[in-house]
Design an enzyme around this catalytic site. Structure first.
Site, short mmCIF file in Angstrom:
data_model
loop_
_atom_site.label_atom_id
_atom_site.label_comp_id
_atom_site.label_asym_id
_atom_site.label_seq_id
_atom_site.Cartn_x
_atom_site.Cartn_y
_atom_site.Cartn_z
N GLU A 286 -0.32 -5.28 6.00
CA GLU A 286 -0.13 -5.04 4.91
C GLU A 286 1.05 -6.65 6.25
O GLU A 286 2.04 -7.82 5.43
CB GLU A 286 1.45 -4.32 5.26
CG GLU A 286 0.76 -3.39 4.58
CD GLU A 286 1.31 -1.78 4.85
OE1 GLU A 286 0.88 -1.20 3.82
OE2 GLU A 286 1.80 -1.58 5.25
N THR B 233 1.25 -0.77 -0.38
CA THR B 233 0.33 -0.08 -0.39
C THR B 233 1.07 1.31 -0.37
O THR B 233 2.18 1.40 0.85
CB THR B 233 -0.64 -0.25 1.30
OG1 THR B 233 -1.83 -1.56 0.95
CG2 THR B 233 -1.90 1.03 1.48
C1 5RP Z 1 1.71 2.09 4.52
C2 5RP Z 1 2.89 1.62 4.34
C3 5RP Z 1 3.57 1.96 2.97
O1 5RP Z 1 4.00 1.53 2.34
C4 5RP Z 1 5.02 3.35 4.03
O2 5RP Z 1 3.61 4.70 4.09
C5 5RP Z 1 5.25 3.58 2.34
O3 5RP Z 1 4.16 4.50 1.27
P1 5RP Z 1 4.91 5.58 0.24
O4 5RP Z 1 5.22 4.66 -0.55
O5 5RP Z 1 3.31 6.43 0.06
O6 5RP Z 1 5.79 6.22 1.15
O7 5RP Z 1 3.75 1.37 5.16
O8 5RP Z 1 1.22 1.62 5.28
#
Ligand code: 5RP
Length: 236
Positions: A106, A29
């Protein structure tokens, strides 16, 4: 110097080469993963056979809208590969995740996977985890109490109830998130274990011994692949 979003895009596109099709993969995500989804959708339109197990409602919706088949984890025994983003990555491959609020699903998907590839821009690499507030998913009932027990551990100085658009943020699984300000985390494994003993804590954003590889995009346009060794976990 490339802008951060372009670094995320390059890492996402690069990671698509690890997806060979056939067996379903876990899909993380966040904004970096959304670039990967765009690239996978392009390859699906060119004939790649792909099914994914999503780590959030957001990813399920994005993938379905892009024409990628979405499967439930319950239909599958084991995933060979999951690709996800991260908020921090330490030199041993321990992660802080959950900036997007999807940490619980996740972590379940990651633990069902043989390989977990993390895609990120170079700003996510840190010497020690903890500058990014550690997301901890908690039951809504009695969340003040859970927060106070988290603070009692002494691992963090503040635990803020996450807000979104002026309301309490609620996860896909109906829980709250406490963003815990820990400073440098000396022993991520201990913090994870101790937090899990607190009634009301559902999951922490510490992913230890799960990532097998990171694909990192740098501002000069380079992409680096970092491999992590998985330790044998001994529970005493
Ligand atoms: C979501 C997550 C995402 O992988 C993490 O926040 C990184 O996000 P982005 O790719 O938008 O920087 O752990 O729960």
């Amino acid at each position: 110097m490339l802008p951060q979003d372009e670094l995320k895009q390059r890492a996402g596109v690069y990671a698509a080469d690890f997806v060979t099709g056939g067996a379903p993969i876990g899909l993380g995500t966040g904004s970096t993963v959304s670039w990967l989804i765009d690239e996978l959708a392009r390859r699906v339109s060119q004939g790649l056979q792909l099914e994914i197990v999503p780590t959030s409602a957001q990813t399920a919706a994005l993938a379905a809208a892009a024409g990628i088949t979405v499967r439930s984890l319950d239909e599958i025994d084991r995933l060979s590969l999951t690709i996800d983003g991260a908020d921090e990555i330490d030199p041993a491959g321990a992660l802080i995740k959950g900036g997007g609020g999807a940490l619980l699903q996740e972590k379940i998907v990651a633990s069902a996977s043989g390989e977990l590839i993390i895609i990120a821009d170079g700003s996510k690499l840190v010497k020690q985890l903890g500058k990014f507030p550690l997301p901890v998913e908690v039951i809504t009932f009695g969340w003040h109490q859970t927060r106070d027990r988290i603070l009692d551990t002494g691992f963090c100085v503040e635990a803020r109830l996450r807000q979104k658009e002026g309301r309490n943020f609620v996860t896909d699984h109906g829980h709250f998130i406490l963003d815990c300000y820990c400073g440098a985390i000396q022993d991520p494994s201990r913090v994870n274990t101790v937090m899990h003993l607190i009634p009301g804590v559902v999951e922490t954003g510490l992913f230890i011994n799960m990532a097998t590889r990171a694909i990192i995009g740098y501002p000069d346009g380079k992409i680096e692949e970092i491999e992590f060794r998985k330790e044998q976990v001994v529970i005493r």
